[in-house]
Design an enzyme around this catalytic site. Structure first.
Site, PDB file in Angstrom:
ATOM      1  CD  GLU A  27      -2.864   1.053   2.467  1.00  0.00           C
ATOM      2  OE1 GLU A  27      -2.894   0.016   3.158  1.00  0.00           O
ATOM      3  OE2 GLU A  27      -3.681   1.977   2.589  1.00  0.00           O
ATOM      4  CG  ASN A 172      -9.422  -1.177   1.593  1.00  0.00           C
ATOM      5  OD1 ASN A 172      -9.066  -2.340   1.688  1.00  0.00           O
ATOM      6  ND2 ASN A 172      -9.265  -0.299   2.573  1.00  0.00           N
ATOM      7  CD  GLU A 173     -10.326  -2.554   5.965  1.00  0.00           C
ATOM      8  OE1 GLU A 173     -10.256  -1.491   6.584  1.00  0.00           O
ATOM      9  OE2 GLU A 173      -9.688  -3.577   6.291  1.00  0.00           O
ATOM     10  CE1 TYR A 244      -3.476  -6.505   8.793  1.00  0.00           C
ATOM     11  CE2 TYR A 244      -5.669  -5.523   8.774  1.00  0.00           C
ATOM     12  CZ  TYR A 244      -4.460  -5.780   8.140  1.00  0.00           C
ATOM     13  OH  TYR A 244      -4.251  -5.323   6.868  1.00  0.00           O
ATOM     14  CD  GLU A 292      -6.214  -4.822   4.211  1.00  0.00           C
ATOM     15  OE1 GLU A 292      -6.054  -4.537   5.415  1.00  0.00           O
ATOM     16  OE2 GLU A 292      -6.646  -4.011   3.377  1.00  0.00           O
ATOM     17  CD  GLN A 349       0.080  -2.735   3.766  1.00  0.00           C
ATOM     18  OE1 GLN A 349       0.919  -2.143   3.122  1.00  0.00           O
ATOM     19  NE2 GLN A 349      -1.047  -2.117   4.177  1.00  0.00           N
TER      20      GLN A 349
HETATM   21  O1  AHR Z   1      -3.138  -2.923   6.095  1.00  0.00           O
HETATM   22  C1  AHR Z   1      -3.355  -1.746   6.816  1.00  0.00           C
HETATM   23  C2  AHR Z   1      -4.769  -1.232   6.706  1.00  0.00           C
HETATM   24  O2  AHR Z   1      -5.628  -2.121   7.358  1.00  0.00           O
HETATM   25  C3  AHR Z   1      -5.349  -1.125   5.320  1.00  0.00           C
HETATM   26  O3  AHR Z   1      -5.044   0.082   4.709  1.00  0.00           O
HETATM   27  C4  AHR Z   1      -6.824  -1.225   5.567  1.00  0.00           C
HETATM   28  O4  AHR Z   1      -7.507  -1.782   4.485  1.00  0.00           O
HETATM   29  C5  AHR Z   1      -6.938  -2.029   6.832  1.00  0.00           C
HETATM   30  O5  AHR Z   1      -7.773  -1.450   7.747  1.00  0.00           O
END
Ligand code: AHR
Length: 501
Positions: A27, A172-173, A244, A292, A349
Protein backbone atom coordinates in the site's frame (compact mmCIF):
# COMPACT_ATOMS: atom_id res chain seq x y z
CA UNK A 1 4.71 -35.71 26.94
CA UNK A 2 1.34 -35.13 25.26
CA UNK A 3 0.35 -37.44 22.42
CA UNK A 4 -1.60 -36.64 19.27
CA UNK A 5 -2.43 -38.41 16.02
CA UNK A 6 -3.12 -37.33 12.47
CA UNK A 7 -5.33 -39.29 10.07
CA UNK A 8 -4.92 -38.68 6.37
CA UNK A 9 -5.77 -40.68 3.26
CA UNK A 10 -4.67 -39.79 -0.26
CA UNK A 11 -8.28 -40.21 -1.54
CA UNK A 12 -9.86 -37.78 0.94
CA UNK A 13 -9.05 -34.34 -0.37
CA UNK A 14 -10.22 -30.80 0.37
CA UNK A 15 -9.16 -29.28 -2.94
CA UNK A 16 -6.35 -27.85 -5.01
CA UNK A 17 -4.45 -24.93 -3.55
CA UNK A 18 -4.85 -21.84 -5.72
CA UNK A 19 -1.29 -20.39 -5.65
CA UNK A 20 -2.84 -16.94 -5.19
CA UNK A 21 -3.45 -17.93 -1.55
CA UNK A 22 0.22 -16.93 -1.06
CA UNK A 23 -0.38 -13.34 -2.17
CA UNK A 24 0.71 -10.21 -0.36
CA UNK A 25 0.05 -6.48 -0.32
CA UNK A 26 1.86 -3.17 -0.93
CA UNK A 27 0.00 0.00 0.00
CA UNK A 28 1.11 3.61 -0.39
CA UNK A 29 1.51 3.77 3.36
CA UNK A 30 4.48 4.45 5.63
CA UNK A 31 7.73 3.18 4.15
CA UNK A 32 6.24 0.35 2.08
CA UNK A 33 6.82 2.09 -1.26
CA UNK A 34 9.22 4.97 -0.51
CA UNK A 35 12.17 3.56 1.44
CA UNK A 36 10.84 0.02 1.02
CA UNK A 37 10.56 -1.22 -2.53
CA UNK A 38 11.74 2.12 -4.05
CA UNK A 39 14.76 4.11 -2.96
CA UNK A 40 16.63 5.59 -5.91
CA UNK A 41 19.62 6.78 -3.83
CA UNK A 42 20.21 3.37 -2.23
CA UNK A 43 23.49 1.61 -3.14
CA UNK A 44 21.47 -1.46 -4.18
CA UNK A 45 18.90 0.40 -6.33
CA UNK A 46 18.40 -0.66 -9.94
CA UNK A 47 17.97 1.64 -12.94
CA UNK A 48 14.30 2.31 -11.96
CA UNK A 49 15.18 3.04 -8.33
CA UNK A 50 13.92 -0.31 -7.02
CA UNK A 51 15.93 -1.89 -4.23
CA UNK A 52 17.47 -5.12 -5.49
CA UNK A 53 18.02 -6.45 -1.96
CA UNK A 54 14.27 -6.12 -1.30
CA UNK A 55 13.38 -7.65 -4.66
CA UNK A 56 15.57 -10.66 -3.83
CA UNK A 57 13.75 -11.20 -0.51
CA UNK A 58 10.35 -10.86 -2.18
CA UNK A 59 11.32 -13.29 -4.96
CA UNK A 60 12.48 -15.81 -2.36
CA UNK A 61 8.95 -15.77 -0.88
CA UNK A 62 7.52 -16.84 -4.25
CA UNK A 63 4.56 -14.45 -3.95
CA UNK A 64 2.30 -14.91 -7.00
CA UNK A 65 0.13 -11.80 -6.63
CA UNK A 66 0.46 -8.45 -4.85
CA UNK A 67 -2.47 -6.22 -4.00
CA UNK A 68 -1.96 -2.50 -4.76
CA UNK A 69 -2.23 0.51 -4.08
CA UNK A 70 -4.38 0.12 -0.91
CA UNK A 71 -5.90 -0.36 1.55
CA UNK A 72 -7.42 2.76 3.01
CA UNK A 73 -5.16 4.78 0.67
CA UNK A 74 -7.08 3.71 -2.42
CA UNK A 75 -10.31 5.32 -1.25
CA UNK A 76 -8.92 8.81 -1.89
CA UNK A 77 -6.54 7.92 -4.74
CA UNK A 78 -6.64 9.49 -8.20
CA UNK A 79 -4.80 6.94 -10.33
CA UNK A 80 -4.17 9.59 -13.00
CA UNK A 81 -1.87 11.34 -10.48
CA UNK A 82 0.53 8.40 -10.65
CA UNK A 83 0.98 8.06 -14.42
CA UNK A 84 2.79 10.18 -17.01
CA UNK A 85 5.94 12.27 -16.60
CA UNK A 86 7.06 12.07 -12.97
CA UNK A 87 8.02 15.75 -12.86
CA UNK A 88 4.41 16.78 -13.57
CA UNK A 89 2.78 14.52 -10.99
CA UNK A 90 1.08 16.32 -8.10
CA UNK A 91 1.99 16.04 -4.43
CA UNK A 92 -1.22 15.38 -2.53
CA UNK A 93 -2.37 15.49 1.07
CA UNK A 94 -3.18 11.82 1.62
CA UNK A 95 -6.15 11.79 3.98
CA UNK A 96 -6.31 8.12 4.97
CA UNK A 97 -2.88 8.08 6.68
CA UNK A 98 -2.33 11.87 6.94
CA UNK A 99 0.88 11.98 4.92
CA UNK A 100 2.10 13.69 1.73
CA UNK A 101 1.93 11.43 -1.33
CA UNK A 102 4.57 12.47 -3.89
CA UNK A 103 3.26 10.13 -6.63
CA UNK A 104 6.76 9.11 -7.73
CA UNK A 105 5.50 5.55 -8.09
CA UNK A 106 2.19 4.76 -9.73
CA UNK A 107 0.43 2.06 -11.71
CA UNK A 108 3.04 1.52 -14.46
CA UNK A 109 6.06 1.52 -12.19
CA UNK A 110 4.34 -0.86 -9.79
CA UNK A 111 3.49 -3.27 -12.60
CA UNK A 112 7.19 -3.21 -13.58
CA UNK A 113 8.27 -3.81 -9.99
CA UNK A 114 5.85 -6.72 -9.61
CA UNK A 115 7.20 -8.34 -12.79
CA UNK A 116 10.70 -8.04 -11.36
CA UNK A 117 9.38 -9.64 -8.16
CA UNK A 118 7.83 -12.50 -10.16
CA UNK A 119 4.27 -11.53 -9.20
CA UNK A 120 1.06 -10.34 -10.82
CA UNK A 121 -0.74 -7.21 -9.60
CA UNK A 122 -4.12 -7.36 -7.86
CA UNK A 123 -5.35 -3.84 -8.54
CA UNK A 124 -7.79 -2.01 -6.27
CA UNK A 125 -10.00 0.75 -7.65
CA UNK A 126 -11.27 3.75 -5.69
CA UNK A 127 -14.97 3.36 -4.90
CA UNK A 128 -14.73 5.74 -1.93
CA UNK A 129 -14.22 9.24 -3.32
CA UNK A 130 -14.62 8.15 -6.97
CA UNK A 131 -16.80 5.80 -9.00
CA UNK A 132 -17.57 3.69 -12.00
CA UNK A 133 -16.11 5.92 -14.71
CA UNK A 134 -12.63 6.22 -13.16
CA UNK A 135 -12.63 2.48 -12.43
CA UNK A 136 -13.48 1.41 -15.96
CA UNK A 137 -11.00 3.97 -17.33
CA UNK A 138 -8.24 2.34 -15.26
CA UNK A 139 -9.12 -1.10 -16.65
CA UNK A 140 -8.95 0.38 -20.15
CA UNK A 141 -5.64 2.11 -19.36
CA UNK A 142 -4.11 -1.12 -18.03
CA UNK A 143 -5.59 -3.85 -20.19
CA UNK A 144 -6.82 -2.45 -23.51
CA UNK A 145 -4.24 -3.12 -26.25
CA UNK A 146 -4.49 0.23 -28.11
CA UNK A 147 -6.69 2.56 -30.11
CA UNK A 148 -8.65 4.22 -27.30
CA UNK A 149 -8.02 7.34 -25.27
CA UNK A 150 -6.82 5.54 -22.14
CA UNK A 151 -4.84 2.74 -23.80
CA UNK A 152 -3.11 5.20 -26.12
CA UNK A 153 -2.25 7.32 -23.10
CA UNK A 154 -0.53 4.29 -21.54
CA UNK A 155 1.44 3.81 -24.74
CA UNK A 156 2.35 7.49 -24.77
CA UNK A 157 3.55 7.10 -21.16
CA UNK A 158 6.02 4.47 -22.31
CA UNK A 159 4.20 1.16 -21.79
CA UNK A 160 3.20 -0.04 -25.27
CA UNK A 161 1.99 -3.46 -24.14
CA UNK A 162 -1.13 -3.92 -21.98
CA UNK A 163 -0.46 -4.91 -18.38
CA UNK A 164 -3.04 -7.74 -18.40
CA UNK A 165 -4.10 -7.15 -14.79
CA UNK A 166 -6.43 -10.03 -14.07
CA UNK A 167 -7.59 -9.43 -10.49
CA UNK A 168 -9.44 -6.29 -9.39
CA UNK A 169 -10.73 -5.21 -5.97
CA UNK A 170 -13.90 -3.10 -6.01
CA UNK A 171 -12.78 -0.61 -3.35
CA UNK A 172 -11.52 -1.28 0.15
CA UNK A 173 -13.29 -1.80 3.51
CA UNK A 174 -16.28 0.25 2.41
CA UNK A 175 -18.20 -0.78 5.56
CA UNK A 176 -15.76 1.11 7.81
CA UNK A 177 -16.62 4.62 9.08
CA UNK A 178 -12.86 5.44 8.85
CA UNK A 179 -12.95 4.88 5.09
CA UNK A 180 -12.95 7.88 2.74
CA UNK A 181 -16.39 7.59 1.13
CA UNK A 182 -17.80 5.05 3.64
CA UNK A 183 -21.08 3.60 2.38
CA UNK A 184 -24.02 1.54 3.52
CA UNK A 185 -24.22 -2.00 2.17
CA UNK A 186 -26.93 -0.98 -0.31
CA UNK A 187 -25.02 2.08 -1.50
CA UNK A 188 -21.83 0.09 -1.93
CA UNK A 189 -23.55 -2.96 -3.40
CA UNK A 190 -25.20 -0.91 -6.16
CA UNK A 191 -21.98 0.96 -6.96
CA UNK A 192 -19.86 -2.22 -6.97
CA UNK A 193 -22.36 -3.91 -9.26
CA UNK A 194 -22.39 -1.09 -11.82
CA UNK A 195 -18.64 -0.39 -11.64
CA UNK A 196 -17.91 -4.12 -11.89
CA UNK A 197 -20.19 -4.50 -14.92
CA UNK A 198 -18.45 -1.66 -16.78
CA UNK A 199 -15.00 -2.98 -15.80
CA UNK A 200 -15.86 -6.44 -17.15
CA UNK A 201 -17.25 -4.88 -20.33
CA UNK A 202 -13.87 -3.16 -20.76
CA UNK A 203 -12.11 -6.49 -20.20
CA UNK A 204 -14.27 -9.63 -19.82
CA UNK A 205 -11.29 -11.74 -18.73
CA UNK A 206 -10.87 -9.98 -15.35
CA UNK A 207 -11.93 -11.34 -11.95
CA UNK A 208 -13.59 -9.07 -9.41
CA UNK A 209 -13.48 -9.00 -5.63
CA UNK A 210 -16.31 -7.26 -3.75
CA UNK A 211 -15.63 -5.78 -0.31
CA UNK A 212 -16.77 -7.90 2.58
CA UNK A 213 -16.61 -6.63 6.16
CA UNK A 214 -13.43 -5.05 7.50
CA UNK A 215 -13.39 -7.69 10.19
CA UNK A 216 -15.72 -10.11 11.95
CA UNK A 217 -16.45 -7.70 14.83
CA UNK A 218 -18.00 -5.03 12.63
CA UNK A 219 -21.61 -4.48 13.78
CA UNK A 220 -22.82 -5.01 10.21
CA UNK A 221 -20.83 -8.24 9.67
CA UNK A 222 -22.82 -10.95 7.87
CA UNK A 223 -25.72 -8.70 6.85
CA UNK A 224 -23.16 -6.55 4.95
CA UNK A 225 -21.91 -9.59 3.00
CA UNK A 226 -25.44 -10.82 2.28
CA UNK A 227 -26.64 -7.42 1.02
CA UNK A 228 -23.52 -6.71 -1.03
CA UNK A 229 -23.66 -10.14 -2.67
CA UNK A 230 -27.36 -9.81 -3.42
CA UNK A 231 -26.46 -6.71 -5.44
CA UNK A 232 -23.29 -8.09 -7.02
CA UNK A 233 -23.76 -11.88 -7.31
CA UNK A 234 -23.99 -11.82 -11.13
CA UNK A 235 -20.92 -9.56 -11.47
CA UNK A 236 -18.28 -10.53 -8.91
CA UNK A 237 -16.22 -13.67 -8.40
CA UNK A 238 -14.93 -13.27 -4.83
CA UNK A 239 -15.76 -11.50 -1.61
CA UNK A 240 -13.03 -10.11 0.63
CA UNK A 241 -12.23 -10.87 4.26
CA UNK A 242 -9.78 -8.90 6.43
CA UNK A 243 -8.48 -9.63 9.90
CA UNK A 244 -5.59 -8.69 12.19
CA UNK A 245 -4.76 -10.26 15.54
CA UNK A 246 -2.77 -9.07 18.53
CA UNK A 247 -1.54 -10.14 21.96
CA UNK A 248 -2.06 -6.95 23.93
CA UNK A 249 -2.86 -8.94 27.09
CA UNK A 250 0.41 -10.94 26.87
CA UNK A 251 -1.61 -14.13 27.02
CA UNK A 252 0.21 -16.36 24.56
CA UNK A 253 -2.03 -19.42 24.93
CA UNK A 254 -5.03 -17.28 24.02
CA UNK A 255 -3.13 -15.50 21.23
CA UNK A 256 -2.11 -18.79 19.60
CA UNK A 257 -5.76 -19.87 19.62
CA UNK A 258 -6.83 -16.90 17.48
CA UNK A 259 -6.62 -18.97 14.31
CA UNK A 260 -9.84 -20.60 15.54
CA UNK A 261 -11.46 -17.20 15.07
CA UNK A 262 -10.21 -17.14 11.50
CA UNK A 263 -11.71 -20.63 10.93
CA UNK A 264 -15.12 -19.40 12.11
CA UNK A 265 -14.81 -16.22 10.01
CA UNK A 266 -14.07 -18.25 6.86
CA UNK A 267 -16.86 -20.72 7.55
CA UNK A 268 -19.36 -17.91 8.15
CA UNK A 269 -18.53 -16.12 4.89
CA UNK A 270 -18.76 -19.38 2.93
CA UNK A 271 -22.21 -19.88 4.42
CA UNK A 272 -23.29 -16.38 3.34
CA UNK A 273 -21.95 -16.88 -0.22
CA UNK A 274 -23.88 -20.14 -0.45
CA UNK A 275 -27.03 -18.55 0.99
CA UNK A 276 -27.00 -15.86 -1.71
CA UNK A 277 -26.29 -18.46 -4.40
CA UNK A 278 -29.25 -20.51 -3.18
CA UNK A 279 -31.49 -17.44 -3.01
CA UNK A 280 -30.54 -16.52 -6.58
CA UNK A 281 -30.95 -20.13 -7.76
CA UNK A 282 -27.47 -19.44 -9.14
CA UNK A 283 -24.93 -21.74 -10.70
CA UNK A 284 -21.96 -19.56 -9.84
CA UNK A 285 -20.05 -20.18 -6.62
CA UNK A 286 -18.63 -17.07 -4.97
CA UNK A 287 -15.19 -17.69 -3.49
CA UNK A 288 -13.20 -15.98 -0.76
CA UNK A 289 -10.38 -13.48 -1.11
CA UNK A 290 -8.76 -13.12 2.33
CA UNK A 291 -6.88 -10.11 1.05
CA UNK A 292 -5.66 -8.69 4.37
CA UNK A 293 -4.50 -10.88 7.23
CA UNK A 294 -1.69 -10.72 9.75
CA UNK A 295 -0.67 -9.85 13.29
CA UNK A 296 -0.89 -6.09 13.87
CA UNK A 297 -0.68 -4.37 17.25
CA UNK A 298 2.95 -3.74 18.24
CA UNK A 299 3.17 -0.37 16.47
CA UNK A 300 -0.22 1.07 17.46
CA UNK A 301 1.07 3.25 20.30
CA UNK A 302 4.07 4.55 18.34
CA UNK A 303 1.85 5.43 15.37
CA UNK A 304 -0.24 7.70 17.59
CA UNK A 305 2.86 9.89 18.10
CA UNK A 306 3.71 10.47 14.42
CA UNK A 307 3.28 14.06 13.24
CA UNK A 308 1.02 14.26 10.18
CA UNK A 309 1.94 15.45 6.67
CA UNK A 310 5.39 14.05 6.04
CA UNK A 311 6.48 11.78 3.17
CA UNK A 312 6.83 8.10 4.07
CA UNK A 313 7.04 8.25 7.87
CA UNK A 314 7.67 4.93 9.70
CA UNK A 315 4.02 3.88 10.11
CA UNK A 316 2.75 0.44 11.16
CA UNK A 317 6.31 -0.85 11.66
CA UNK A 318 5.51 -3.86 13.84
CA UNK A 319 8.61 -5.70 15.03
CA UNK A 320 7.46 -9.29 14.98
CA UNK A 321 8.53 -11.74 17.65
CA UNK A 322 8.67 -15.51 17.68
CA UNK A 323 5.13 -16.08 19.01
CA UNK A 324 3.80 -13.94 16.12
CA UNK A 325 5.45 -16.37 13.71
CA UNK A 326 3.67 -19.27 15.42
CA UNK A 327 0.28 -17.61 14.98
CA UNK A 328 1.07 -16.68 11.37
CA UNK A 329 1.84 -20.38 10.80
CA UNK A 330 -1.55 -21.37 12.20
CA UNK A 331 -3.32 -18.66 10.17
CA UNK A 332 -1.73 -20.08 7.02
CA UNK A 333 -3.06 -23.51 7.98
CA UNK A 334 -6.55 -22.02 8.46
CA UNK A 335 -6.44 -20.53 4.96
CA UNK A 336 -5.15 -23.74 3.41
CA UNK A 337 -7.69 -25.86 5.29
CA UNK A 338 -10.42 -24.18 3.22
CA UNK A 339 -8.46 -24.14 -0.04
CA UNK A 340 -11.67 -25.33 -1.70
CA UNK A 341 -13.13 -21.82 -1.17
CA UNK A 342 -10.27 -19.48 -0.23
CA UNK A 343 -8.77 -18.79 -3.65
CA UNK A 344 -6.85 -15.60 -2.87
CA UNK A 345 -5.17 -14.38 0.31
CA UNK A 346 -2.78 -11.50 0.91
CA UNK A 347 -0.42 -11.32 3.85
CA UNK A 348 -0.75 -7.65 4.80
CA UNK A 349 1.65 -6.29 4.09
CA UNK A 350 5.00 -7.07 2.42
CA UNK A 351 7.69 -4.46 3.15
CA UNK A 352 8.13 -2.29 6.30
CA UNK A 353 4.39 -1.87 6.98
CA UNK A 354 3.26 -4.83 9.18
CA UNK A 355 5.60 -6.81 7.01
CA UNK A 356 7.80 -9.90 6.79
CA UNK A 357 10.54 -7.78 5.17
CA UNK A 358 12.10 -4.72 6.85
CA UNK A 359 14.54 -2.13 5.55
CA UNK A 360 16.59 0.77 6.84
CA UNK A 361 16.50 3.87 4.64
CA UNK A 362 19.83 3.78 2.84
CA UNK A 363 20.85 0.63 4.70
CA UNK A 364 20.11 -3.03 5.34
CA UNK A 365 17.11 -5.24 4.73
CA UNK A 366 16.20 -8.33 6.76
CA UNK A 367 13.63 -11.05 7.36
CA UNK A 368 11.22 -10.71 10.31
CA UNK A 369 10.16 -13.85 12.21
CA UNK A 370 6.88 -14.13 10.29
CA UNK A 371 8.83 -14.36 7.04
CA UNK A 372 9.63 -18.01 7.74
CA UNK A 373 6.22 -19.70 8.10
CA UNK A 374 5.04 -17.75 5.06
CA UNK A 375 8.11 -18.85 3.09
CA UNK A 376 7.65 -22.49 4.07
CA UNK A 377 3.94 -22.51 3.25
CA UNK A 378 4.56 -20.78 -0.07
CA UNK A 379 7.29 -23.27 -1.01
CA UNK A 380 5.73 -26.49 0.29
CA UNK A 381 2.03 -25.68 0.64
CA UNK A 382 1.11 -26.11 -3.03
CA UNK A 383 -0.76 -29.09 -4.41
CA UNK A 384 -3.84 -30.83 -3.02
CA UNK A 385 -4.94 -30.24 0.56
CA UNK A 386 -5.84 -33.47 2.31
CA UNK A 387 -8.59 -33.78 4.87
CA UNK A 388 -6.50 -33.94 8.02
CA UNK A 389 -8.18 -35.34 11.12
CA UNK A 390 -6.30 -34.12 14.20
CA UNK A 391 -6.77 -35.95 17.51
CA UNK A 392 -5.06 -33.85 20.12
CA UNK A 393 -5.35 -32.96 23.79
CA UNK A 394 -7.26 -29.68 24.20
CA UNK A 395 -7.02 -26.56 26.35
CA UNK A 396 -9.24 -23.64 27.26
CA UNK A 397 -8.05 -20.02 27.13
CA UNK A 398 -9.56 -16.62 27.91
CA UNK A 399 -11.56 -16.42 24.64
CA UNK A 400 -11.59 -20.01 23.36
CA UNK A 401 -12.58 -23.45 24.53
CA UNK A 402 -11.36 -26.83 23.27
CA UNK A 403 -8.27 -25.48 21.55
CA UNK A 404 -6.25 -28.38 20.13
CA UNK A 405 -2.62 -28.19 21.27
CA UNK A 406 -1.77 -29.54 17.83
CA UNK A 407 -2.64 -27.57 14.70
CA UNK A 408 -1.74 -29.56 11.59
CA UNK A 409 -2.46 -30.03 7.90
CA UNK A 410 -1.17 -32.35 5.18
CA UNK A 411 -0.73 -31.41 1.53
CA UNK A 412 -0.02 -33.80 -1.32
CA UNK A 413 2.39 -31.70 -3.39
CA UNK A 414 2.52 -34.10 -6.35
CA UNK A 415 2.29 -37.85 -7.00
CA UNK A 416 5.51 -38.48 -5.07
CA UNK A 417 5.67 -35.91 -2.31
CA UNK A 418 3.72 -34.92 0.73
CA UNK A 419 4.19 -32.13 3.29
CA UNK A 420 2.86 -32.07 6.84
CA UNK A 421 2.69 -28.66 8.55
CA UNK A 422 2.29 -28.65 12.33
CA UNK A 423 2.20 -26.12 15.16
CA UNK A 424 2.60 -27.35 18.72
CA UNK A 425 0.70 -24.72 20.73
CA UNK A 426 1.79 -26.26 24.02
CA UNK A 427 4.02 -23.70 25.75
CA UNK A 428 5.47 -26.21 28.25
CA UNK A 429 6.00 -29.62 26.65
CA UNK A 430 7.04 -31.33 23.47
CA UNK A 431 4.41 -33.56 21.86
CA UNK A 432 4.56 -36.89 20.03
CA UNK A 433 2.49 -37.18 16.87
CA UNK A 434 1.79 -40.35 14.89
CA UNK A 435 0.45 -40.32 11.38
CA UNK A 436 -0.64 -43.45 9.51
CA UNK A 437 0.76 -43.35 5.98
CA UNK A 438 -0.64 -46.66 4.66
CA UNK A 439 -2.54 -45.09 1.77
CA UNK A 440 0.63 -43.46 0.43
CA UNK A 441 2.84 -46.57 0.19
CA UNK A 442 6.42 -46.58 1.42
CA UNK A 443 7.72 -43.08 2.17
CA UNK A 444 10.87 -41.49 3.50
CA UNK A 445 11.33 -38.28 5.43
CA UNK A 446 13.34 -35.84 3.34
CA UNK A 447 13.27 -32.92 5.77
CA UNK A 448 11.89 -31.59 9.03
CA UNK A 449 12.28 -27.83 9.33
CA UNK A 450 11.58 -26.28 12.73
CA UNK A 451 11.10 -22.68 13.82
CA UNK A 452 11.45 -22.39 17.58
CA UNK A 453 13.02 -20.13 20.17
CA UNK A 454 13.32 -20.35 23.96
CA UNK A 455 12.13 -16.72 24.19
CA UNK A 456 8.63 -16.22 22.79
CA UNK A 457 9.36 -12.49 22.46
CA UNK A 458 12.63 -12.90 20.52
CA UNK A 459 12.73 -10.83 17.32
CA UNK A 460 14.98 -10.17 14.34
CA UNK A 461 16.35 -6.64 13.99
CA UNK A 462 18.80 -4.77 11.75
CA UNK A 463 21.57 -5.56 14.25
CA UNK A 464 20.45 -9.12 14.97
CA UNK A 465 18.77 -10.28 11.78
CA UNK A 466 19.25 -13.98 12.55
CA UNK A 467 18.03 -14.14 16.16
CA UNK A 468 15.07 -16.29 15.07
CA UNK A 469 15.78 -18.58 12.13
CA UNK A 470 14.60 -22.09 11.24
CA UNK A 471 16.78 -25.20 11.64
CA UNK A 472 16.64 -28.58 9.93
CA UNK A 473 17.12 -30.80 12.99
CA UNK A 474 13.49 -31.74 13.60
CA UNK A 475 12.65 -35.20 14.93
CA UNK A 476 10.69 -37.12 12.29
CA UNK A 477 11.11 -40.72 11.20
CA UNK A 478 9.25 -43.56 9.51
CA UNK A 479 8.34 -46.59 11.62
CA UNK A 480 6.71 -49.20 9.35
CA UNK A 481 3.66 -47.43 7.86
CA UNK A 482 3.69 -44.68 10.47
CA UNK A 483 5.27 -41.25 10.44
CA UNK A 484 6.45 -40.44 13.96
CA UNK A 485 7.16 -36.90 15.08
CA UNK A 486 8.36 -35.21 18.21
CA UNK A 487 7.38 -31.55 18.09
CA UNK A 488 9.15 -29.16 20.47
CA UNK A 489 7.04 -27.03 22.79
CA UNK A 490 5.83 -23.88 20.95
CA UNK A 491 7.17 -24.80 17.53
CA UNK A 492 6.35 -24.48 13.83
CA UNK A 493 7.21 -27.63 11.86
CA UNK A 494 7.40 -28.56 8.19
CA UNK A 495 7.87 -32.27 7.52
CA UNK A 496 8.55 -33.26 3.92
CA UNK A 497 8.06 -36.81 2.69
CA UNK A 498 8.89 -38.53 -0.56
CA UNK A 499 7.69 -41.87 -1.92
CA UNK A 500 10.44 -44.46 -1.65
CA UNK A 501 11.54 -45.88 -4.99
O1 AHR B 1 -3.14 -2.92 6.10
C1 AHR B 1 -3.36 -1.75 6.82
C2 AHR B 1 -4.77 -1.23 6.71
O2 AHR B 1 -5.63 -2.12 7.36
C3 AHR B 1 -5.35 -1.12 5.32
O3 AHR B 1 -5.04 0.08 4.71
C4 AHR B 1 -6.82 -1.22 5.57
O4 AHR B 1 -7.51 -1.78 4.49
C5 AHR B 1 -6.94 -2.03 6.83
O5 AHR B 1 -7.77 -1.45 7.75
Amino acid sequence: MKKATLSICRDFTVGEVDPRIFGSFIEHLGRAVYGGIYEPGHPDADEQGFRKDVLALVRELNVPVIRYPGGNFVSGYRWEDGVGPVESRPRRAELAWRTIEPNLIGTNEFVDWSRKAGADVMMAVNLGSRGMDEARALVEYCNFPAGTQWSDLRKQHGWPEPHHVKLWCLGNEMDGPWQIGHKTADEYGRLACEAGKAMKWADPSIELVACGSSNRSMPTFASWEATVLEHTYETVDHISLHTYYGNREHDTANFLARSLDMDVFIQSVIAICDYVQAKKRGKKQINLSFDEWNVWYHSNEQDGKIEPWSIAPPQLEDVYNFEDALLVGSLLLSLLRRADRVKIACLAQLVNVIAPIMTENGGKSWRQTIYYPFLHASLYGRGTVLQTRVRSPLYDSRDFTDVPYLDALAIQNDADSLTVFAVNRDLQEPMTVDCDLRSFGACQVTGHTVLNHADLKAANTADQPRAVVPHEAGKAWIDGDTLRLVLDAHSWNVIRLQKSR
